[in-house]
Design an enzyme around this catalytic site. Structure first.
Site, PDB file in Angstrom:
ATOM      1  CB  SER B 154      -0.938  -0.059   1.221  1.00  0.00           C
ATOM      2  OG  SER B 154      -1.907   0.942   1.162  1.00  0.00           O
ATOM      3  CG  ASP B 319      -6.319  -3.996  -3.220  1.00  0.00           C
ATOM      4  OD1 ASP B 319      -7.188  -3.155  -2.939  1.00  0.00           O
ATOM      5  OD2 ASP B 319      -5.102  -3.804  -3.063  1.00  0.00           O
ATOM      6  CG  HIS B 352      -5.590  -2.232   0.297  1.00  0.00           C
ATOM      7  ND1 HIS B 352      -4.734  -2.176  -0.787  1.00  0.00           N
ATOM      8  CD2 HIS B 352      -5.110  -1.346   1.199  1.00  0.00           C
ATOM      9  CE1 HIS B 352      -3.781  -1.288  -0.537  1.00  0.00           C
ATOM     10  NE2 HIS B 352      -3.982  -0.780   0.651  1.00  0.00           N
TER      11      HIS B 352
END
Lengths: 198, 375
Positions: B154, B319, B352
């Site tokens: 991320s 995600d 995610h």
């Protein structure tokens, strides 16, 4: 199958040069790319959909991109590679013309190997009433990943129709020996070097 | 799935940096502290160092346990340890709490030396490149000229990407996981709602809530609840909670009835209990600003041209916050330049947050890549 009993690899290795950028579609465990990198000094990237193949190629230290060939090569820049290789995979691809067009969009040349359905032993098998199982078509009809069954003549007709230039062709028998005469009858595996019209 | 840590007890360290740092915004940090942890041993050639960059709510405590807290397992413990993908027998691993954080590094809750009070909203806003520059200062301090690997998921992946552009000679491999080359409008919109929840909380006091002996607990809780939804996979949420009712029947009120509400409230409360709201604002803004393609006049490939690292980009099919398509933008920019890049797109159901999970395929990919990293 190891890199050493893949006679089409010898042919492909002969068509690339040091420093060339090679994209290998359906690269499996990366054996061909590793050979081309180590023996021919190319720069290589593989594409494969299976995670276990991605892991195997990474273990060899090969650049590998996980993706589905059926989705085409969207995102790849035009003419980014010198050679785009599709080794023993075209017969498993549903969108045949799309992948051929895409290979010659992102690559200066396309190198394609495929089993010749018109190989005499295959013809004999069909004459005897059974689908062929051979060195280069090693599957039973019910477990084959192959979707397309075609011959040298079929393939060349499609290239002609799509305006693709056949720059070179090597045809091999089941033992990997080069075939000169009657290739569509005596050849078990064909390797083509293609380009766009000049 | 591992439950205990394989590296055992760890202890954070702190470093003070007294050379002023000019930030991306033009503001200046006269001095700052960074809190960090290390695992494994730096080899004599100092060639086995790995920097693990953290995401929005992460910190320096990547792996192991703190002696004073048995529940303090590091946020990425499952990947770190002897024989694990990020192998402490091979690598020297560094985790650092980013500048502006709230886990010990200088941040909005630290004392501003000029006023003698907490910085609050006077703390300068951060860009990803600022974090990379402070991490480079830490590398200098540790004697690490070049990282064998810079990696993160991320926002952590964005830092890894930024490292390869800002200090190309100091990164040999970059693992960019569940990241994106820039946020979409939808992503910025999510961040905006999260910030508005905090900024409009009456307890926010313009960011100087420390002086009022309070904090914007309600706003931070809402921000986290919203964020948390976007980190989970849609199917995963349905499988885990479905429409399950806590008491088996509607009670025709607004108290918690559905299990998913109970879960979200718990997550929000837990987060609001330890995280600093100003840090949350600053981290989300850094995400919004991140766009290295700006250096290439909007062309990511042009911006990445100076990178000399080899890349492994990894995305997860479930995600939707940073979808695989966003990771592929990075991959294709690198391919356009003929750079070394591998890409894995894994079927992992956790959205995610998959990048934090010990999924066997995911870990096999990371392990296969890291095993080949030459020291």
């Amino acid at each position: 199958m190891s890199a050493f009993d893949r006679p089409d690899f010898d042919v492909i290795a002969g068509w690339v040069q040091s420093g060339d950028k090679v994209l290998d579609l359906g690269c499996g465990d990366g054996a061909l790319l590793q050979r081309l990198i180590e023996e021919r000094g190319v720069r290589g990237w593989g594409v494969d959909i299976q995670t276990h193949n991605v892991v195997a190629a990474l273990r060899r230290g090969i650049n590998v991109l996980q993706g589905d060939l059926e989705a085409g090569l969207a995102g790849f820049t035009d003419a980014a590679f010198d050679h785009v290789v599709l080794s023993r995979t075209l017969q498993t691809v549903r969108h045949t013309q799309n992948i051929l067009g895409e290979m010659l969009r992102v690559g200066r040349e396309a190198v394609i190997s495929f089993p010749n359905f018109a190989y005499w032993k295959n013809r004999m098998a069909v004459m005897a009433g059974r689908m062929p199982v051979s060195e280069d078509l090693p599957y039973e009809w019910y477990d084959s990943p192959n979707l397309r069954f075609f011959t040298l003549l079929d393939f060349e007709a499609l290239c002609d129709q799509m305006g693709i230039v056949v720059r070179d062709r090597q045809v091999l028998d089941e033992a990997g020996r080069s075939i000169g005469e009657e290739p569509n009858f005596l050849g078990s595996l064909a390797v083509y070097r293609l380009s766009r019209p000049r | 799935m591992d439950t205990g840590s394989s590296i055992g007890l760890v202890a954070p360290q702190s470093a003070h940096f007294s050379t002023p740092l000019t930030l991306r915004s033009g503001a200046m940090m006269p001095a700052f502290d960074l809190v960090y942890e290390t695992y494994g041993t730096l080899n004599a050639a100092k060639s086995n160092a790995v920097l693990v960059c953290h995401a929005l709510s992460g910190h320096h405590h990547v792996a192991g346990l703190h002696a004073d807290n048995p529940d303090s397992l590091g946020w990425w413990d499952n990947i770190v340890g002897p024989g694990r993908p990020l192998d402490t027998d091979k690598f020297f691993i560094v985790g650092v709490n980013n500048l502006g954080g709230c886990h010990g590094s200088t941040g909005p809750s630290s004392i501003n030396p000029v006023t003698g009070k907490p910085w609050g909203s006077d703390f300068p806003l951060m860009a990803v490149v600022d974090w990379v520059r402070t991490q480079a200062r830490l590398a200098d301090l540790l004697g690490i000229e070049s990282w064998a690997v810079v990696m993160g998921g991320s926002l952590g992946g964005m830092q890894a990407l930024r490292w390869t552009i800002t200090f190309p000679e100091r990164v040999r491999h970059a693992l960019v996981i569940a990241a994106a080359p820039k946020l979409t409008a939808q992503n910025i919109a999510f961040n905006d709602v999260a910030r508005q929840a905090i900024l409009t909380d009456p307890d926010f006091h313009g960011g100087h809530y420390y002086a009022h002996g309070t904090y914007p607990q309600r706003g931070l809780r809402l921000a986290r609840m919203l964020g948390h939804i976007t980190y989970l996979g849609d199917q995963q949420m349905d499988q885990r909670f479905g429409r399950e009712l806590r008491n088996g029947a509607f009670s025709f009120g607004y108290d918690v009835e559905f299990e998913v509400e109970s879960y979200l409230h718990h997550q929000g409360d837990k987060f609001a209990g330890f995280f600093d709201a100003n840090t949350y604002l600053l981290m989300t803004r850094a995400l919004d600003y991140f766009d290295p393609a700006r250096e290439g006049n909007g062309d990511l490939a042009a911006a990445l041209k100076k990178a000399s690292a080899r890349f492994l980009v990894t995305a997860f099919s479930s995600d939707w916050r940073f979808s695989p398509a966003r990771s592929k933008e990075i991959v294709h920019a690198l391919l356009k330049n003929g750079q070394d890049v591998s890409y894995a797109e894994l079927d992992c159901p956790y959205g995610h947050d998959s990048f934090l999970m010990p999924d066997p395929d995911y870990h096999a990919v990371i392990r296969a890549y890291l095993d080949r990293v030459k020291l």
